[in-house]
Design a protein around this motif. Sequence first.
Motif: not given
Length: 159
Positions: A68-71, A100-102, A106-107
């Motif tokens: 999910v995170s990668v997609l 999940h937010v990478s 965020k940066r």
Amino acid sequence: MRALRDHQQGQESEGLALGARWPSLGYVFTTPIGTSLDPRNCTRIVQDQCATAGLPAIRLHELRHGCVSVLLALGVPPPRTVMDIVGHSTLEMTMTVYGHVSLDDKRAALDQLGGLLDEEPRNDVCCHRLLSGPVASDRPSAYSLFTNARPKGLEPLTL
């Protein structure tokens, strides 16, 4: 697709070898005798492969989170597509529990905010039109908009 076709051919060979003892259950992945896979065995297989590759052991379910995170990081449009791929019934589940937010995301978001808070508005900042006045001296900085703005009803209390 090639891997799935190869797997199907291997499974057909196993079925032919067992003959009438092969159960026709319609599963894509089975044991060598055609029965359904036990989830605990799947986890063991994944953990054994991680150990062989010198990687930390993970639970099989963590691959779902990673998918999910990668997609989502790839920007698969719309997020509902990701929801359908992983079989969730609600988009909220996909986005809040599995999305999940990478750290890079965020940066990037904070860099955008930092650019907005620069003293001099830049043409590439989305709020430039809001911050531009008829004369440069009439134009407030984004910083002053944040620090001097006080929405009605949020005035400081005086005793």
